[in-house]
Design an enzyme around this catalytic site. Structure first.
Site, PDB file in Angstrom:
ATOM      1  N   GLU A  17      40.409  42.465  38.792  1.00  0.00           N
ATOM      2  CA  GLU A  17      40.602  41.625  37.608  1.00  0.00           C
ATOM      3  C   GLU A  17      41.553  42.370  36.676  1.00  0.00           C
ATOM      4  OE1 GLU A  17      39.153  38.526  37.257  1.00  0.00           O
ATOM      5  OE2 GLU A  17      40.490  38.502  35.524  1.00  0.00           O
ATOM      6  N   CYS A  60      47.698  42.213  44.604  1.00  0.00           N
ATOM      7  CA  CYS A  60      47.055  41.177  43.804  1.00  0.00           C
ATOM      8  C   CYS A  60      46.955  41.574  42.319  1.00  0.00           C
ATOM      9  CB  CYS A  60      45.723  40.821  44.429  1.00  0.00           C
ATOM     10  SG  CYS A  60      45.290  39.116  44.167  1.00  0.00           S
ATOM     11  N   ARG A  89      42.479  34.062  44.517  1.00  0.00           N
ATOM     12  CA  ARG A  89      42.838  33.865  43.089  1.00  0.00           C
ATOM     13  C   ARG A  89      44.152  34.617  42.810  1.00  0.00           C
ATOM     14  NH1 ARG A  89      40.559  36.016  38.688  1.00  0.00           N
ATOM     15  NH2 ARG A  89      39.336  37.384  40.022  1.00  0.00           N
ATOM     16  N   HIS A 137      46.192  40.318  50.127  1.00  0.00           N
ATOM     17  CA  HIS A 137      45.333  41.494  50.360  1.00  0.00           C
ATOM     18  C   HIS A 137      45.486  42.046  51.778  1.00  0.00           C
ATOM     19  CE1 HIS A 137      42.733  41.469  46.718  1.00  0.00           C
ATOM     20  NE2 HIS A 137      43.102  40.204  46.684  1.00  0.00           N
ATOM     21  N   GLU A 150      44.768  44.838  52.859  1.00  0.00           N
ATOM     22  CA  GLU A 150      43.644  45.735  53.176  1.00  0.00           C
ATOM     23  C   GLU A 150      42.462  44.977  53.781  1.00  0.00           C
ATOM     24  OE1 GLU A 150      44.356  44.619  50.257  1.00  0.00           O
ATOM     25  OE2 GLU A 150      42.523  44.232  49.121  1.00  0.00           O
TER      26      GLU A 150
HETATM   27  N1  GLN Z   1      44.154  36.713  39.467  1.00  0.00           N
HETATM   28  C1  GLN Z   1      43.420  37.935  39.375  1.00  0.00           C
HETATM   29  C2  GLN Z   1      43.744  38.670  38.094  1.00  0.00           C
HETATM   30  O1  GLN Z   1      44.261  38.104  37.166  1.00  0.00           O
HETATM   31  C3  GLN Z   1      43.704  38.831  40.574  1.00  0.00           C
HETATM   32  C4  GLN Z   1      42.900  38.409  41.762  1.00  0.00           C
HETATM   33  C5  GLN Z   1      42.782  39.456  42.835  1.00  0.00           C
HETATM   34  O2  GLN Z   1      43.099  40.627  42.622  1.00  0.00           O
HETATM   35  N2  GLN Z   1      42.312  39.059  43.985  1.00  0.00           N
HETATM   36  O3  GLN Z   1      43.479  39.805  37.954  1.00  0.00           O
END
Ligand code: GLN
Length: 196
Positions: free
Chosen positions: A50, A80, A138, A173, A175
């Site tokens: 996050e 991400c 996400r 991702h 990983e």
């Molecule tokens: N959208 C998320 C964020 O704002 C990131 C999501 C993720 O790392 N899988 O941090």
């Protein structure tokens, strides 16, 4: 120079899978939560998670400025949320970015958790192409890239894996797969390369 001591930012999020991936490459990762741990690294992975929370924890642990300094001559790989943190700018002011790659990112640009998806990707590293599965959870969307940003993979003409100088970042991702070539590529990124 081959990067040997790879750190993984272990403040929040999906760092354990990066540890496992590095172990499979015979690299013993360093869990980075404080600046003295960062100092021992030749390269750093910023995991998913996050980005707003990681922003806060970087500040609490006084890691933001050391990380900016570190990235001047050491490679950083963001996945991400890690990519969001490496961007030049992001659509959410709560995220303080490190400005390592000239991209503008929409934090949750591919939708909410329920819109997470898996997509087959063509990845091109050092002139060699291969296919892999991309897990987009996400995921952030790259809306703009600067002239010095190299696109290493994209879906529907939108970049999802990018490189600038000695840094790489992806919105998915790797990983979570058995495909370790992106991690391998990261470990060989030369510290001699400078950000263009
Ligand atoms: N959208 C998320 C964020 O704002 C990131 C999501 C993720 O790392 N899988 O941090």
């Amino acid at each position: 120079m081959v990067v040997r001591h790879i750190g993984v930012l272990g403040l929040q999020g999906a760092y354990a899978k990066h540890f496992a991936m590095l172990n499979s490459l015979n690299i013993k990762p360093i869990n980075v939560r404080y600046s003295d741990e960062l100092e021992r690294c030749d390269g750093l992975i910023i995991p998913g998670g996050e980005s707003t929370t990681i922003t806060k924890l970087l500040e609490v642990n006084q890691l933001f400025d050391p990380l900016v300094q570190f990235a001047k001559d050491k490679p950083v790989f963001g996945t991400c949320a890690g990519m969001i943190l490496m961007a030049k700018s992001v659509d959410d002011k709560r995220v303080q970015t490190l400005n390592l790659i000239d991209i503008f990112v929409d934090r949750n640009g591919y939708g909410r958790q329920v819109h997470s998806f898996i997509n087959d990707l063509d990845v091109k590293l050092d002139g060699n192409s291969f296919s892999m599965r991309g897990f987009f959870i996400r995921a952030p969307r790259i809306l703009k890239t600067g002239d010095n940003v190299e696109i290493l993979s994209s879906i529907n003409k939108e970049p999802v894996l990018v490189r600038q100088g000695h840094h790489i970042a992806c919105s998915f991702h790797p990983e979570l797969t058995n495909e370790c070539r992106i991690h391998q590529y990261f470990t060989t990124l030369s510290t001699e390369l400078s950000i263009a």
